[in-house]
Design an enzyme around this catalytic site. Structure first.
Site, mmCIF file in Angstrom:
data_model
loop_
_atom_site.group_PDB
_atom_site.id
_atom_site.type_symbol
_atom_site.label_atom_id
_atom_site.label_comp_id
_atom_site.label_asym_id
_atom_site.label_seq_id
_atom_site.Cartn_x
_atom_site.Cartn_y
_atom_site.Cartn_z
ATOM 1 N N ARG A 1 -68.190 -13.305 -50.541
ATOM 2 C CA ARG A 1 -68.312 -11.855 -50.613
ATOM 3 C C ARG A 1 -69.191 -11.400 -51.775
ATOM 4 O O ARG A 1 -69.669 -10.273 -51.785
ATOM 5 C CB ARG A 1 -66.919 -11.221 -50.801
ATOM 6 C CG ARG A 1 -66.026 -11.359 -49.586
ATOM 7 C CD ARG A 1 -64.580 -11.015 -49.919
ATOM 8 N NE ARG A 1 -63.806 -10.867 -48.698
ATOM 9 C CZ ARG A 1 -63.407 -9.707 -48.198
ATOM 10 N NH1 ARG A 1 -63.711 -8.592 -48.800
ATOM 11 N NH2 ARG A 1 -62.714 -9.662 -47.086
ATOM 12 N N LYS B 1 -80.503 -0.385 -31.149
ATOM 13 C CA LYS B 1 -79.187 -1.013 -31.025
ATOM 14 C C LYS B 1 -78.810 -1.200 -29.564
ATOM 15 O O LYS B 1 -78.289 -2.238 -29.165
ATOM 16 C CB LYS B 1 -78.125 -0.159 -31.737
ATOM 17 C CG LYS B 1 -78.083 -0.310 -33.226
ATOM 18 C CD LYS B 1 -77.559 -1.682 -33.618
ATOM 19 C CE LYS B 1 -77.982 -2.006 -35.033
ATOM 20 N NZ LYS B 1 -79.413 -2.309 -35.189
ATOM 21 N N ASN C 1 -59.842 -3.164 -54.176
ATOM 22 C CA ASN C 1 -61.157 -3.199 -53.521
ATOM 23 C C ASN C 1 -61.503 -1.791 -53.072
ATOM 24 O O ASN C 1 -60.612 -1.018 -52.700
ATOM 25 C CB ASN C 1 -61.139 -4.088 -52.274
ATOM 26 C CG ASN C 1 -60.899 -5.542 -52.585
ATOM 27 O OD1 ASN C 1 -60.907 -5.952 -53.745
ATOM 28 N ND2 ASN C 1 -60.692 -6.332 -51.557
ATOM 29 N N GLY C 2 -62.800 -1.460 -53.024
ATOM 30 C CA GLY C 2 -63.220 -0.168 -52.499
ATOM 31 C C GLY C 2 -63.541 0.825 -53.586
ATOM 32 O O GLY C 2 -63.985 0.472 -54.686
ATOM 33 N N GLU D 1 -80.860 -3.983 -28.048
ATOM 34 C CA GLU D 1 -80.545 -5.304 -28.584
ATOM 35 C C GLU D 1 -79.340 -5.942 -27.910
ATOM 36 O O GLU D 1 -79.351 -7.137 -27.610
ATOM 37 C CB GLU D 1 -80.270 -5.210 -30.088
ATOM 38 C CG GLU D 1 -81.495 -5.053 -30.959
ATOM 39 C CD GLU D 1 -81.132 -4.981 -32.419
ATOM 40 O OE1 GLU D 1 -81.788 -5.660 -33.221
ATOM 41 O OE2 GLU D 1 -80.192 -4.238 -32.772
ATOM 42 N N CYS E 1 -65.578 -7.090 -53.163
ATOM 43 C CA CYS E 1 -64.435 -7.590 -53.916
ATOM 44 C C CYS E 1 -63.451 -8.347 -53.025
ATOM 45 O O CYS E 1 -63.444 -8.197 -51.811
ATOM 46 C CB CYS E 1 -63.709 -6.431 -54.582
ATOM 47 S SG CYS E 1 -64.751 -5.378 -55.584
ATOM 48 N N TRP F 1 -67.124 -7.032 -57.979
ATOM 49 C CA TRP F 1 -68.514 -6.656 -58.228
ATOM 50 C C TRP F 1 -68.504 -5.597 -59.316
ATOM 51 O O TRP F 1 -67.783 -4.601 -59.211
ATOM 52 C CB TRP F 1 -69.146 -6.035 -56.985
ATOM 53 C CG TRP F 1 -69.867 -6.969 -56.081
ATOM 54 C CD1 TRP F 1 -69.501 -7.332 -54.823
ATOM 55 C CD2 TRP F 1 -71.097 -7.646 -56.348
ATOM 56 N NE1 TRP F 1 -70.422 -8.197 -54.293
ATOM 57 C CE2 TRP F 1 -71.413 -8.405 -55.208
ATOM 58 C CE3 TRP F 1 -71.966 -7.693 -57.452
ATOM 59 C CZ2 TRP F 1 -72.559 -9.195 -55.130
ATOM 60 C CZ3 TRP F 1 -73.102 -8.478 -57.375
ATOM 61 C CH2 TRP F 1 -73.376 -9.213 -56.223
ATOM 62 N N LYS G 1 -80.612 -13.793 -36.301
ATOM 63 C CA LYS G 1 -80.203 -12.915 -37.398
ATOM 64 C C LYS G 1 -81.330 -12.720 -38.401
ATOM 65 O O LYS G 1 -81.569 -11.627 -38.875
ATOM 66 C CB LYS G 1 -78.965 -13.499 -38.098
ATOM 67 C CG LYS G 1 -78.386 -12.575 -39.166
ATOM 68 C CD LYS G 1 -77.937 -11.271 -38.564
ATOM 69 C CE LYS G 1 -77.443 -10.293 -39.612
ATOM 70 N NZ LYS G 1 -77.205 -8.954 -39.050
ATOM 71 N N GLU H 1 -83.224 4.040 -34.243
ATOM 72 C CA GLU H 1 -82.249 2.982 -34.501
ATOM 73 C C GLU H 1 -81.208 2.916 -33.393
ATOM 74 O O GLU H 1 -80.809 1.830 -32.967
ATOM 75 C CB GLU H 1 -81.577 3.225 -35.855
ATOM 76 C CG GLU H 1 -80.350 2.391 -36.141
ATOM 77 C CD GLU H 1 -80.610 0.890 -36.231
ATOM 78 O OE1 GLU H 1 -79.628 0.142 -36.353
ATOM 79 O OE2 GLU H 1 -81.779 0.464 -36.152
#
Length: 605
Positions: free
Chosen positions: A27, A481, A98-99, A484, A2, A74, A600, A477
């Protein structure tokens, strides 16, 4: 994700608000609205769909006034209808939000019991009612907002106006970004600097828990204790930028901090708290016919699949197979009837994953996709699109896309379990998933201590990560990270596998990061950790207070997480894993957002 724009202005506001919303279109949204103050009255236009629909409404029914608020939404709690679109008006109060308000249901029940009527299905309308009630009881707008904020649990950004105070705009943030813009005789509020770029380059970023009172001539910022504070005014330089790092040093850091909001917004697309239900988008096949799930993804997304295997098999008792996409086609997999082939991708364009999807479709497999870009190739080709709402992710190392994918995976596992008649307590699952954004915000509160201990890891050549159960893929993961963005060699292992070879690597120069929330697997993980400590391992323990109290001695550092249900632990524990990699990379001086040799979206095999 939002978007909010607010103006206390000296020129007609409607077109300027609409332009701000256009700058927030990246967004994602499916409805929008604007409310201005004209001659002491609110005047509002809302429309579902794209901003051109709202622009058409404004052309047909122009809005006057020089001050107002605007919003892109949204659809989550409730469909993308005009009634559910923001701004929401209750009495003399208008709100954009928002949220997520995690505790909106008990608040809503309280307000309904008082005889208040709700006109939408959103959690946001609760905020408008609470502030309106304070105003009706005689509170000045600033005091009304200050009284309501402590009652709101979750992650949110708010824009508020009160009809009887047309020259005052209020804002507040907790876990969601919000920016103040400084003009000449007018001032502004926005979700980010990009929204305010045509209006001003002089901005201030509100900090966590801040709220703000904005007039034509003054901006008053207060912290969560209602103490007047000063936030630095900076030049945004946002006019030529598509994205803005805000007050963060890197996009990766910003995106780590965005997680409470974007995960909340993703969950709101799948949770129906009033019905205590986890839902999915419309499905053109019967989930109860699924006898096998095959998950195909690359890199970080493949670890989402591994965690999903634990959830789906545990909840729905359906066998799950997880493959890295680059290998899937080339091993000539067996494609069986009644299989759901699930692909996971942030971009929806990853070449290996797209090829695997097409291979499954050619073999007659029903397909689904957990995808962040709804217009992507994968999103268009799957039989069931399960969207995430992470918004654009600029940092090459995935952070918010990972946790949003996990949120959707949890929703899918729950629905598969229901379809098979095995869902024992859906209300509890809804409750735990609603708690994720707040728990992630609590995890972020430990950022400074993680930064302080990062140099201990930055000096290492090799780092090992351990975890059991769903925390084993999280160990993988974490290692990825670190590799990377810091270029330190790192490996993740299932804790019980340490004694089967990797323990030979342990000495005083090899830090060991142990991901171990307290619970059924904690004692076994600690036993494996202590075996490594006996051989000189320098341990960083990530656990909750109970776990640290039991096993935190003889470690070089501990990172305390909130105590959470095992279902949501991977989402919450992802935060310290990401922060640790980020701060180690910063300590080493690497290019965090664009690490060497990486892109990406990998669009070639």
């Amino acid at each position: 994700m939002c978007g909010i724009v607010g103006i206390i202005g000296k020129e007609p506001a409607a077109d300027r608000l609409l332009d701000g919303l256009k700058r927030l279109e990246y967004r994602g949204y499916d409805s929008a609205g604007i409310c201005t103050v004209t001659d002491g009255s609110f005047d509002r236009r809302r429309a579902p769909g794209k901003l051109r629909n709202l622009a058409q409404r404004l052309a047909e029914e122009p809005l006057g006034g020089e001050s107002g608020v605007a919003h892109t939404r949204w659809a989550t709690h409730g469909a993308p209808t005009e009634d559910n679109a923001h701004p929401h008006i209750v009495g003399d109060v208008v709100v954009v939000h928002n949220g997520i308000i995690e505790n909106f249901k008990p608040l809503r029940d309280e307000l309904i019991a008082e005889g208040r009527t709700f006109l939408s299905q959103t959690d946001s309308e609760v905020v408008a009612h609470l502030i309106a009630r304070e105003v009706e009881n005689g509170a000045e707008p600033r005091a009304a907002l200050a009284a309501v904020l402590p009652r709101l649990h979750g992650a949110f950004a708010l824009g508020v106006m009160v009809r009887t105070h047309p020259d005052l705009l209020l804002g507040a943030r907790l876990g969601a970004p919000l920016t103040v813009g400084y003009g000449d005789g007018e001032n502004f509020l926005g979700s980010d600097a990009l929204a305010l770029a045509p209006l001003t380059q002089r901005i201030a970023y509100l900090e966590e828990g801040d709220w703000v009172a904005i007039t034509h001539e003054e901006v008053e910022v207060y912290d969560s204790a209602n103490q007047r504070v000063s936030r630095p005014i900076v030049n945004s330089g946002a006019s030529g930028q598509l994205m803005d790092k805000g007050n963060h040093r890197h996009f990766m850091q910003k995106e780590i901090y965005e997680q409470p909001v974007v995960v909340a917004q993703t969950l709101r697309s799948y949770l129906r708290p009033l019905e205590s239900q986890v839902s999915l988008p419309d499905i053109e096949f019967d989930l109860s016919t699924v006898e096998r799930v095959v998950i195909v993804a690359c890199g970080t997304a493949s670890y989402v699949g591994m965690i999903g295997k634990y959830w789906i098999e545990g909840l729905a008792r359906i066998p799950v197979e997880v493959d890295v996409a680059s290998e899937y086609r080339y091993r000539d997999p067996v494609l069986l009837p009644n299989t759901l082939g699930l692909v996971i991708s942030q971009s929806g364009e990853t070449a290996d994953t797209l090829a695997a999807l097409r291979h499954m479709k050619a073999g007659g497999v029903t397909t689904g996709g957990i995808i962040n870009v709804p217009t992507s190739s994968m999103a268009r080709e799957v039989d069931l699109l399960l969207p995430t709402h992470a918004g654009p992710e600029i940092g090459v190392a995935s952070t918010k896309a990972f946790t949003c994918q996990l949120a959707v995976m949890a929703a899918l596992a729950t629905n598969l379990a229901r379809a098979r008649g095995l869902l024992a307590n859906e209300a509890e699952i809804v409750k735990q998933l609603q708690h994720v954004p707040e728990a992630m915000s609590m995890a972020l509160a430990h950022d400074a201590e993680i930064e302080a201990m990062a140099p201990k890891i930055a000096a290492a050549r090799d780092v090992l990560y351990l975890g059991r159960g769903p925390e084993y893929p999280l160990a993988l993961e974490g290692a990825l990270k670190l590799k990377e963005i810091s270029y330190i060699h790192a490996e993740g292992y299932a804790s019980g596998e340490m004694k089967h070879g990797p323990i030979a690597l342990i000495d005083e120069a090899v830090p060991l990061v142990v991901i171990a929330p307290s619970g059924p697997l904690f004692d076994k993980t600690v036993s494996n950790m202590q075996e490594a400590q006996a051989r000189g391992a320098q341990v960083v323990l990530i656990s909750d207070a109970d776990g640290i109290a039991q096993a935190g001695e003889n470690t070089i550092a501990t990172i305390e997480m909130p105590k959470v249900h095992p279902l949501i632990a991977p989402l919450v524990y992802a935060v310290p894993v990401q922060l640790l990699a980020y701060h180690v990379a910063v300590a080493k001086g690497t290019d965090v957002d664009q690490p060497r040799n990486l892109a990406k979206s990998v669009t070639v095999e």
